[in-house]
Design a protein around this motif. Structure first.
Motif, PDB file in Angstrom:
ATOM      1  N   GLU A  99       0.832  -1.202   0.000  1.00  0.00           N
ATOM      2  CA  GLU A  99       0.000   0.000   0.000  1.00  0.00           C
ATOM      3  C   GLU A  99       0.872   1.260   0.000  1.00  0.00           C
ATOM      4  OE1 GLU A  99      -4.095   1.503   2.108  1.00  0.00           O
ATOM      5  OE2 GLU A  99      -2.820   0.129   3.235  1.00  0.00           O
ATOM      6  N   SER A 100       1.948   1.245   0.766  1.00  0.00           N
ATOM      7  CA  SER A 100       2.868   2.385   0.775  1.00  0.00           C
ATOM      8  C   SER A 100       3.533   2.561  -0.578  1.00  0.00           C
ATOM      9  CB  SER A 100       3.948   2.186   1.840  1.00  0.00           C
ATOM     10  OG  SER A 100       3.382   2.241   3.117  1.00  0.00           O
ATOM     11  N   LEU A 101       3.904   1.459  -1.202  1.00  0.00           N
ATOM     12  CA  LEU A 101       4.546   1.541  -2.515  1.00  0.00           C
ATOM     13  C   LEU A 101       3.630   2.166  -3.550  1.00  0.00           C
ATOM     14  CD1 LEU A 101       6.462  -1.834  -2.913  1.00  0.00           C
ATOM     15  CD2 LEU A 101       7.440   0.456  -2.773  1.00  0.00           C
ATOM     16  N   ILE A 102       2.384   1.730  -3.604  1.00  0.00           N
ATOM     17  CA  ILE A 102       1.505   2.227  -4.664  1.00  0.00           C
ATOM     18  C   ILE A 102       1.077   3.672  -4.422  1.00  0.00           C
ATOM     19  CG2 ILE A 102       0.781  -0.053  -5.437  1.00  0.00           C
ATOM     20  CD1 ILE A 102      -1.861   0.315  -3.991  1.00  0.00           C
ATOM     21  N   ALA A 103       1.460   4.239  -3.279  1.00  0.00           N
ATOM     22  CA  ALA A 103       1.218   5.660  -3.029  1.00  0.00           C
ATOM     23  C   ALA A 103       2.356   6.522  -3.575  1.00  0.00           C
ATOM     24  CB  ALA A 103       1.048   5.902  -1.531  1.00  0.00           C
ATOM     25  N   GLU A 104       3.437   5.882  -3.995  1.00  0.00           N
ATOM     26  CA  GLU A 104       4.588   6.615  -4.534  1.00  0.00           C
ATOM     27  C   GLU A 104       4.286   7.132  -5.950  1.00  0.00           C
ATOM     28  OE1 GLU A 104       7.613   7.280  -3.086  1.00  0.00           O
ATOM     29  OE2 GLU A 104       6.900   6.380  -1.208  1.00  0.00           O
ATOM     30  N   ASN A 105       5.150   7.990  -6.433  1.00  0.00           N
ATOM     31  CA  ASN A 105       5.027   8.555  -7.770  1.00  0.00           C
ATOM     32  C   ASN A 105       5.025   7.458  -8.832  1.00  0.00           C
ATOM     33  OD1 ASN A 105       6.628   9.469 -10.326  1.00  0.00           O
ATOM     34  ND2 ASN A 105       5.734  11.335  -9.476  1.00  0.00           N
ATOM     35  N   ASP A 106       4.096   7.566  -9.765  1.00  0.00           N
ATOM     36  CA  ASP A 106       3.896   6.548 -10.793  1.00  0.00           C
ATOM     37  C   ASP A 106       5.145   6.268 -11.629  1.00  0.00           C
ATOM     38  OD1 ASP A 106       1.542   4.990 -11.330  1.00  0.00           O
ATOM     39  OD2 ASP A 106       1.547   5.826 -13.357  1.00  0.00           O
TER      40      ASP A 106
END
Length: 88
Positions: free
Chosen positions: A45-52
């Motif tokens: 979940e933290s990863l997919i909140a990062e810049n695309d």
């Protein structure tokens, strides 16, 4: 993992912002999300909140992964992208 969280993460993984990440992260989520521990799900979940674009570059090996994000879930994602995902 509770079903509401699972559904939310699955939706977010399939709607990342770029078509490439939708395919990569959505494909990973479809295959592995239900098997992740709650701690791994938090890291995902933290990863997919990062810049695309950063995410794409990290999982495809085009950029170095920041130390704080270089964990087991990132390793799983990179392996998925390199060996299981359809070429983009």
């Amino acid at each position: 993992m509770d079903q509401d969280r699972l559904k939310r993460l699955m939706f977010r993984a399939h709607h990342m912002g770029s078509n490439e990440n939708d395919i990569l992260f959505g494909g990973f989520a479809a295959k592995y999300l239900e098997t992740l521990t709650s701690q791994q799900a938090e890291r995902f979940e933290s990863l997919i909140a990062e810049n695309d674009s950063d995410l794409f570059n990290w999982v495809t090996g085009k950029a170095d992964i920041p130390a704080e994000l270089d964990h087991d879930v990132m390793a799983m994602l990179k392996k998925f992208v390199q060996s299981e995902a359809a070429p983009i």
